[in-house]
Design a protein around this motif. Sequence first.
Motif, PDB file in Angstrom:
ATOM      1  N   ILE A  62       4.849   3.247  -9.033  1.00 11.54           N
ATOM      2  CA  ILE A  62       5.770   3.674  -7.994  1.00 11.54           C
ATOM      3  C   ILE A  62       5.298   3.162  -6.637  1.00 11.54           C
ATOM      4  CG2 ILE A  62       6.781   5.657  -6.809  1.00 11.54           C
ATOM      5  CD1 ILE A  62       7.846   5.176  -9.643  1.00 11.54           C
ATOM      6  N   GLY A  63       4.015   3.279  -6.387  1.00 11.68           N
ATOM      7  CA  GLY A  63       3.469   2.792  -5.129  1.00 11.68           C
ATOM      8  C   GLY A  63       3.690   1.304  -4.947  1.00 11.68           C
ATOM      9  N   GLU A  64       3.546   0.536  -6.007  1.00 13.44           N
ATOM     10  CA  GLU A  64       3.735  -0.912  -5.920  1.00 13.44           C
ATOM     11  C   GLU A  64       5.200  -1.258  -5.637  1.00 13.44           C
ATOM     12  OE1 GLU A  64       2.901  -5.002  -5.929  1.00 13.44           O
ATOM     13  OE2 GLU A  64       1.693  -3.211  -5.610  1.00 13.44           O
ATOM     14  N   LEU A  65       6.135  -0.540  -6.278  1.00 16.87           N
ATOM     15  CA  LEU A  65       7.555  -0.781  -6.026  1.00 16.87           C
ATOM     16  C   LEU A  65       7.894  -0.499  -4.560  1.00 16.87           C
ATOM     17  CD1 LEU A  65       9.233   0.760  -9.206  1.00 16.87           C
ATOM     18  CD2 LEU A  65       9.189  -1.654  -8.561  1.00 16.87           C
ATOM     19  N   VAL A  66       7.393   0.612  -4.048  1.00 18.96           N
ATOM     20  CA  VAL A  66       7.658   0.955  -2.652  1.00 18.96           C
ATOM     21  C   VAL A  66       6.995  -0.053  -1.716  1.00 18.96           C
ATOM     22  CG1 VAL A  66       7.322   2.693  -0.861  1.00 18.96           C
ATOM     23  CG2 VAL A  66       7.987   3.393  -3.174  1.00 18.96           C
ATOM     24  N   ARG A  67       5.800  -0.484  -2.058  1.00 18.36           N
ATOM     25  CA  ARG A  67       5.119  -1.488  -1.226  1.00 18.36           C
ATOM     26  C   ARG A  67       5.921  -2.775  -1.146  1.00 18.36           C
ATOM     27  NH1 ARG A  67       2.289  -5.886  -1.326  1.00 18.36           N
ATOM     28  NH2 ARG A  67       2.488  -6.088  -3.589  1.00 18.36           N
ATOM     29  N   LEU A  68       6.465  -3.227  -2.284  1.00 15.09           N
ATOM     30  CA  LEU A  68       7.268  -4.445  -2.298  1.00 15.09           C
ATOM     31  C   LEU A  68       8.504  -4.317  -1.428  1.00 15.09           C
ATOM     32  CD1 LEU A  68       7.047  -5.386  -6.084  1.00 15.09           C
ATOM     33  CD2 LEU A  68       6.013  -6.620  -4.173  1.00 15.09           C
ATOM     34  N   ALA A  69       9.098  -3.129  -1.422  1.00 15.29           N
ATOM     35  CA  ALA A  69      10.347  -2.930  -0.691  1.00 15.29           C
ATOM     36  C   ALA A  69      10.151  -2.565   0.768  1.00 15.29           C
ATOM     37  CB  ALA A  69      11.184  -1.853  -1.379  1.00 15.29           C
ATOM     38  N   ALA A  70       9.049  -1.853   1.073  1.00 13.69           N
ATOM     39  CA  ALA A  70       8.921  -1.283   2.416  1.00 13.69           C
ATOM     40  C   ALA A  70       7.584  -1.559   3.092  1.00 13.69           C
ATOM     41  CB  ALA A  70       9.164   0.225   2.353  1.00 13.69           C
ATOM     42  N   GLY A  71       6.627  -2.142   2.396  1.00 12.67           N
ATOM     43  CA  GLY A  71       5.357  -2.468   3.026  1.00 12.67           C
ATOM     44  C   GLY A  71       4.239  -1.491   2.698  1.00 12.67           C
ATOM     45  N   ASP A  72       3.034  -1.887   3.056  1.00 14.10           N
ATOM     46  CA  ASP A  72       1.838  -1.119   2.709  1.00 14.10           C
ATOM     47  C   ASP A  72       1.799   0.252   3.366  1.00 14.10           C
ATOM     48  OD1 ASP A  72       0.934  -3.200   1.150  1.00 14.10           O
ATOM     49  OD2 ASP A  72      -0.268  -4.102   2.748  1.00 14.10           O
ATOM     50  N   ASP A  73       2.205   0.333   4.639  1.00 13.14           N
ATOM     51  CA  ASP A  73       2.086   1.603   5.362  1.00 13.14           C
ATOM     52  C   ASP A  73       2.924   2.694   4.710  1.00 13.14           C
ATOM     53  OD1 ASP A  73       0.376   0.400   7.125  1.00 13.14           O
ATOM     54  OD2 ASP A  73       1.883   0.079   8.692  1.00 13.14           O
ATOM     55  N   VAL A  74       4.153   2.364   4.338  1.00 13.81           N
ATOM     56  CA  VAL A  74       5.022   3.357   3.697  1.00 13.81           C
ATOM     57  C   VAL A  74       4.457   3.739   2.337  1.00 13.81           C
ATOM     58  CG1 VAL A  74       7.331   3.800   2.778  1.00 13.81           C
ATOM     59  CG2 VAL A  74       7.061   2.558   4.937  1.00 13.81           C
ATOM     60  N   ALA A  75       4.006   2.754   1.568  1.00 14.03           N
ATOM     61  CA  ALA A  75       3.474   3.031   0.229  1.00 14.03           C
ATOM     62  C   ALA A  75       2.256   3.952   0.289  1.00 14.03           C
ATOM     63  CB  ALA A  75       3.119   1.714  -0.472  1.00 14.03           C
ATOM     64  N   ARG A  76       1.418   3.782   1.303  1.00 13.87           N
ATOM     65  CA  ARG A  76       0.224   4.632   1.430  1.00 13.87           C
ATOM     66  C   ARG A  76       0.582   6.086   1.730  1.00 13.87           C
ATOM     67  NH1 ARG A  76      -2.405   0.002   3.800  1.00 13.87           N
ATOM     68  NH2 ARG A  76      -1.553   0.575   5.853  1.00 13.87           N
ATOM     69  N   ASP A  77       1.765   6.301   2.292  1.00 12.03           N
ATOM     70  CA  ASP A  77       2.166   7.654   2.696  1.00 12.03           C
ATOM     71  C   ASP A  77       2.954   8.402   1.628  1.00 12.03           C
ATOM     72  OD1 ASP A  77       0.917   7.409   5.123  1.00 12.03           O
ATOM     73  OD2 ASP A  77       2.718   6.744   6.191  1.00 12.03           O
ATOM     74  N   ILE A  78       3.098   7.838   0.435  1.00 11.42           N
ATOM     75  CA  ILE A  78       3.833   8.536  -0.616  1.00 11.42           C
ATOM     76  C   ILE A  78       3.075   9.802  -1.006  1.00 11.42           C
ATOM     77  CG2 ILE A  78       4.752   8.419  -2.971  1.00 11.42           C
ATOM     78  CD1 ILE A  78       4.842   5.390  -2.676  1.00 11.42           C
ATOM     79  N   ALA A  79       3.795  10.913  -1.079  1.00 11.14           N
ATOM     80  CA  ALA A  79       3.206  12.184  -1.510  1.00 11.14           C
ATOM     81  C   ALA A  79       3.707  12.504  -2.911  1.00 11.14           C
ATOM     82  CB  ALA A  79       3.583  13.301  -0.543  1.00 11.14           C
ATOM     83  N   PHE A  80       2.780  12.743  -3.824  1.00  8.69           N
ATOM     84  CA  PHE A  80       3.117  13.120  -5.198  1.00  8.69           C
ATOM     85  C   PHE A  80       2.759  14.590  -5.392  1.00  8.69           C
ATOM     86  CE2 PHE A  80       2.359   8.556  -5.446  1.00  8.69           C
ATOM     87  CZ  PHE A  80       3.402   8.118  -6.243  1.00  8.69           C
ATOM     88  N   ASP A  81       3.694  15.357  -5.969  1.00  6.51           N
ATOM     89  CA  ASP A  81       3.392  16.751  -6.261  1.00  6.51           C
ATOM     90  C   ASP A  81       4.266  17.235  -7.416  1.00  6.51           C
ATOM     91  OD1 ASP A  81       5.831  16.889  -4.987  1.00  6.51           O
ATOM     92  OD2 ASP A  81       5.259  18.430  -3.566  1.00  6.51           O
ATOM     93  N   THR A  82       4.038  18.467  -7.823  1.00  2.11           N
ATOM     94  CA  THR A  82       4.822  19.113  -8.876  1.00  2.11           C
ATOM     95  C   THR A  82       5.480  20.337  -8.278  1.00  2.11           C
ATOM     96  OG1 THR A  82       3.272  18.356 -10.567  1.00  2.11           O
ATOM     97  CG2 THR A  82       4.749  20.176 -11.161  1.00  2.11           C
ATOM     98  N   ILE A  83       6.772  20.518  -8.574  1.00  2.14           N
ATOM     99  CA  ILE A  83       7.485  21.675  -8.026  1.00  2.14           C
ATOM    100  C   ILE A  83       7.954  22.568  -9.155  1.00  2.14           C
ATOM    101  CG2 ILE A  83       8.170  20.561  -5.889  1.00  2.14           C
ATOM    102  CD1 ILE A  83      10.833  19.934  -7.081  1.00  2.14           C
ATOM    103  N   GLU A  84       8.074  23.837  -8.842  1.00  4.37           N
ATOM    104  CA  GLU A  84       8.395  24.831  -9.857  1.00  4.37           C
ATOM    105  C   GLU A  84       9.839  24.700 -10.331  1.00  4.37           C
ATOM    106  OE1 GLU A  84       6.160  26.812 -11.277  1.00  4.37           O
ATOM    107  OE2 GLU A  84       4.780  25.633 -10.068  1.00  4.37           O
ATOM    108  N   ALA A  85      10.105  25.330 -11.458  1.00  4.58           N
ATOM    109  CA  ALA A  85      11.436  25.279 -12.047  1.00  4.58           C
ATOM    110  C   ALA A  85      12.480  25.811 -11.074  1.00  4.58           C
ATOM    111  CB  ALA A  85      11.463  26.109 -13.334  1.00  4.58           C
ATOM    112  N   ARG A  86      13.488  25.018 -10.822  1.00  2.66           N
ATOM    113  CA  ARG A  86      14.625  25.424 -10.001  1.00  2.66           C
ATOM    114  C   ARG A  86      15.680  24.338 -10.082  1.00  2.66           C
ATOM    115  NH1 ARG A  86      14.282  23.970  -3.918  1.00  2.66           N
ATOM    116  NH2 ARG A  86      13.107  22.035  -3.927  1.00  2.66           N
ATOM    117  N   ASP A  87      16.796  24.556  -9.450  1.00  2.00           N
ATOM    118  CA  ASP A  87      17.870  23.578  -9.480  1.00  2.00           C
ATOM    119  C   ASP A  87      17.572  22.500  -8.444  1.00  2.00           C
ATOM    120  OD1 ASP A  87      20.121  22.801 -10.746  1.00  2.00           O
ATOM    121  OD2 ASP A  87      21.376  24.435 -10.035  1.00  2.00           O
ATOM    122  N   TRP A  88      16.534  21.671  -8.679  1.00  3.11           N
ATOM    123  CA  TRP A  88      16.018  20.793  -7.649  1.00  3.11           C
ATOM    124  C   TRP A  88      16.963  19.661  -7.295  1.00  3.11           C
ATOM    125  CZ3 TRP A  88      15.596  15.983  -9.714  1.00  3.11           C
ATOM    126  CH2 TRP A  88      15.362  15.881 -11.094  1.00  3.11           C
TER     127      TRP A  88
END
Length: 296
Positions: free
Chosen positions: A63-89
């Motif tokens: 995912i980071g590599e795809l974002v880097r290709l499209a938007a550059g290194d700075d944006v890719a470095r700022d990607i936040a990965f997390d898990t969210i609880e069950a809900r209508d997300w």
Amino acid sequence: MTSTPSTHRASFAIGSEQAARRVVDLLTESLLEGEAAIAAFEGPGERWHITMHFAEPPDQASIGELVRLAAGDDVARDIAFDTIEARDWVKTTLDDLVPVLAGRFIVHGRHHRGRVPANKLGIEIEAALAFGTGHHGTTRGCLLLLDHVLKAHRPRRVLDLGTGTGVLAIAAARALHGAVLASDIDPLSVKVARENARLNQTGHLVQTIRATGFSAPQFARRKPFDLVLANILANPLRQLATPMARHLAPSALVILSGLLTHQVSGVIAAYRARGLVPLRHLRIAGWSSLLLRYTR
């Protein structure tokens, strides 16, 4: 709509709508169908926020590599990965999206119900893991071409092939006050399209079926179609050229989308060989939508 299990999220912000669209288009093209739900919306300070939800933990490096290709290194470095609880997300995400205007049509979420101008046909799309909220360039291209077609034609036999959320079928049914056959290979999309048709008071007009290509008996019973909408992808569209031509009425109109610009010539060649000639070509955010006429 019921809550989903806990999901995995990747999110980041980018500085312009054009850049956000470029990233979303690349991610949509690169990820497997159904692998992720992707949404982009404008936040404070004219920053655009992009969120991806995954049922399974994503490959963060990919995912980071795809974002880097499209938007550059700075944006890719700022990607936040997390898990969210069950809900209508997905519902929560899409509620934040700005309504999309496409000719006489306006596609909106629940929170914009009641704000549709009197001279527009509102299409409310509930959140779901199905492609086609109206925010993607391909869906908007199809709606604009549909609006163009309906200024001069009133097709009676309409097919939405690869319906996703059902937005195109609903738009045609609302504008024509007529029946539309909507099909999809994905059973979840069929369920979502059926729910959205009911939500938009077109459940009695839109028949939704699960089908691969033109294999289901409903196609033979409802043909010949004088308008077909197919917002899929380039390879399946090329493969469907021959069976589609067999289901068309003389002078039928066909709207194709899901095409990157460099794929257009190959798709046109496949359909021209079956008697369809291009009439219009729309380009939106790197995606192309085509209007063709059947000449046999």
